[in-house]
Design an enzyme around this catalytic site. Structure first.
Site, PDB file in Angstrom:
ATOM      1  N   SER A 200      -9.704  -0.638   7.232  1.00 41.51           N
ATOM      2  CA  SER A 200      -9.175  -0.530   5.868  1.00 41.51           C
ATOM      3  C   SER A 200      -8.512  -1.771   5.284  1.00 41.51           C
ATOM      4  CB  SER A 200      -8.187   0.632   5.792  1.00 41.51           C
ATOM      5  OG  SER A 200      -8.901   1.830   5.705  1.00 41.51           O
TER       6      SER A 200
ATOM      7  N   SER B  26      -9.659   1.768   3.105  1.00 44.16           N
ATOM      8  CA  SER B  26      -8.839   2.542   2.195  1.00 44.16           C
ATOM      9  C   SER B  26      -7.823   1.705   1.414  1.00 44.16           C
ATOM     10  CB  SER B  26      -8.073   3.614   2.981  1.00 44.16           C
ATOM     11  OG  SER B  26      -7.198   2.999   3.913  1.00 44.16           O
TER      12      SER B  26
ATOM     13  N   LYS C 194       0.847  -1.205   0.000  1.00 52.55           N
ATOM     14  CA  LYS C 194       0.000   0.000   0.000  1.00 52.55           C
ATOM     15  C   LYS C 194       0.879   1.250   0.000  1.00 52.55           C
ATOM     16  CE  LYS C 194      -3.825   2.023   2.698  1.00 52.55           C
ATOM     17  NZ  LYS C 194      -4.700   1.808   3.871  1.00 52.55           N
TER      18      LYS C 194
HETATM   19  N1  GLN Z   1     -12.880   3.946   6.514  1.00 56.71           N
HETATM   20  C1  GLN Z   1     -12.255   4.371   7.714  1.00 56.71           C
HETATM   21  C2  GLN Z   1     -11.865   5.822   7.618  1.00 56.71           C
HETATM   22  O1  GLN Z   1     -12.205   6.410   6.663  1.00 56.71           O
HETATM   23  C3  GLN Z   1     -11.089   3.508   8.007  1.00 56.71           C
HETATM   24  C4  GLN Z   1      -9.850   3.911   7.316  1.00 56.71           C
HETATM   25  C5  GLN Z   1      -8.667   3.072   7.662  1.00 56.71           C
HETATM   26  O2  GLN Z   1      -8.798   2.025   8.317  1.00 56.71           O
HETATM   27  N2  GLN Z   1      -7.506   3.529   7.263  1.00 56.71           N
HETATM   28  O3  GLN Z   1     -11.233   6.376   8.470  1.00 56.71           O
END
Ligand code: GLN
Length: 470
Positions: free
Chosen positions: A175, A151, A76
């Site tokens: 994420s 994400s 990532k």
């Molecule tokens: N969807 C969550 C957010 O927008 C989690 C993001 C993540 O785990 N990096 O913060």
């Protein structure tokens, strides 16, 4: 056509016996990345990855290769790799290159994995759909009109579309697990502190974790084994002993499993509910005990998560000021203008929203009402889990309330988007591990994910239950 393999131990065997050429295998992935370019899973592809093939293949044949020898892994684009771009899918870091390598990535390289590129994600890992990326949206490989989740959308897509063997994602509120669920692959968020965060671009430092996404449980366990452990470069990394996940994964243990009633109430898609319930019935038939439990503060997890993570993010992202890193605005009259314009031009709208929210909840007069209060609720949420784990070994829930949604469907409504994290943020608030297991498809052939959570540092139980049942 190259021979297929079920997991990494089969792959090593094929290479050792000369039935699979590692060079051809990497070239195969590189050409698939090209054919599937429209998925937009990668921000950067390392075409020179193929150069490592010969040496590693030799090491495998001479039985002196590392545990991940020849595993092709995508990273990532929030994790640092020396002399490679690190953008966090943000314009503010557009031309930035890392000067050192993240511990987790270095550990993969030290075990002879091959890094094939950096995957697309939501900007600074903020999002649930991978639509908040300066590199554009990622398409769900199963239905291209849908999001892959976020994400770590690129990391999940790359695995699901067979563009690599496995990937690293990061999980601050879901994420890894949520995109794994939307794409039908396995994803594991370790206990906070299990894996060093050194070289991970900070979003919510007390929530951030790094973990694997893979096509099977064995590979998930193998990667976790490699990246876990204490690191002097991250004072929050734990010195807890790392179990031998691979040797212990097939132990025949019977677990007491809890289904929290709050996770099966309104808002959960009925096909997902049925699939999870049916799966739990079959787990029960294989000798595990399944009972209903309660995590009474569950309804507060989303607001608590979004107060605390935006607060941490507003502080962490202060470092992108145009002077130290990345984009610097030109034609500015003075220093103040340079800061303002660099940040205004460099950050996308979701990141700006969170910086503003976080600055607000930390500001004088609001700190006690929001930030301090949320810290207290975080403790209550953790206590819910501590109490539950006195009764049960593991907790099973859906990973997501719906299957993958259409691109654009929720991008104008941040609250609706935040609700996609309803079943995943609690594990990050409590610091405990969670895994996504693909358990089948809905009537539209879209993947359904099931989450298993365990107490701190008990990833082994998650893996054992998953390994013996799926
Ligand atoms: N969807 C969550 C957010 O927008 C989690 C993001 C993540 O785990 N990096 O913060």
């Amino acid at each position: 056509m190259l021979p297929g393999y079920k997991n990494h131990s089969e792959k090593i065997e094929l290479i050792r016996s000369g039935k699979l050429s590692l060079k051809e295998n990497i070239s195969f992935f590189l050409s698939r990345i090209e054919t599937e370019k429209k998925l937009n899973a990668f921000n950067f592809v390392f075409r020179d990855a193929v150069n490592a093939a010969e040496l590693i293949e030799q090491k495998i044949k001479e039985s002196r290769a590392g545990k991940l020898a020849g595993m092709v892994i995508a990273i990532k684009d929030v994790l640092a790799i020396k002399d490679r771009p690190l953008t966090c899918s943000s314009n503010i870091l557009k031309n930035f290159e890392s000067v050192y390598t993240a511990t987790s990535v270095q550990k993969l390289i030290d075990e002879d994995a091959i890094i094939i590129g950096k995957t697309n994600c939501d900007e600074f890992a903020m999002g649930s759909s991978n639509e908040n990326s300066a590199f554009g949206a990622v398409l769900n490989p199963i239905d291209n009109s849908r999001v892959p989740g976020g994400s770590s959308g690129g990391s999940a897509t790359a695995v699901a579309a067979n563009l690599c063997d496995a990937s690293l994602g990061t999980d601050t509120g879901g994420s890894i697990r949520q995109p794994a669920a939307f794409c039908g692959v396995y994803g594991l968020k370790p206990t906070y502190g299990r894996v060093s965060r050194y070289g991970l671009t900070a979003y919510g430092s007390s929530f951030d974790t790094i973990g694997p996404i893979a096509k099977n449980i064995y590979d998930l366990a193998l990667i976790l084994q490699v990246i876990s452990g204490n690191d002097l470069n991250d004072s929050t990394s734990s010195s807890q002993i790392v179990p031998d996940f691979i040797n212990e994964i097939n132990a025949d243990r019977k677990f007491k499993i809890g289904l929290p009633k709050e996770y099966f109430s309104e808002g959960l898609d009925s096909e997902i509910r049925k699939k999870i319930t049916d799966t739990c019935d079959s787990i029960k038939k294989s000798g595990h005990m399944v009972t209903e439990i309660s995590l009474p503060h569950t309804e507060y997890s989303i607001p608590t998560y979004y107060i605390l993570t935006t607060a941490e993010a507003s502080s962490n992202l202060a470092r992108y000021d145009g002077a130290h890193f990345g984009h610097r605005s030109k034609n500015v009259a003075n220093l103040d203008q340079m800061y303002v314009k660099s940040r205004s031009e460099g950050f996308g709208s979701e990141v700006k929203r969170r910086i503003m929210l976080g600055t607000y909840v930390l500001s004088s007069g609001y700190y006690d009402a929001y930030y301090r209060k949320a810290q207290k609720v975080r403790r209550l949420l953790k206590q819910d889990f501590d109490n539950a784990f006195k009764e049960v070994d593991l907790i099973i829930t859906p990973t997501t309330p719906t299957v993958a949604f259409k691109i654009g469907e929720k991008s104008t409504d941040p609250l609706e988007m935040y609700l996609m994290d309803i079943y995943t943020t609690s594990a990050n608030l409590a610091g405990i591990p969670g895994i996504n297991i693909p358990v089948g498809y809905n009537s539209e052939e879209l993947p359904i994910g099931m989450q298993i959570m365990a107490k701190e540092f008990d990833e082994l139980s998650l893996l054992q239950l998953a390994f013996s049942n799926f």
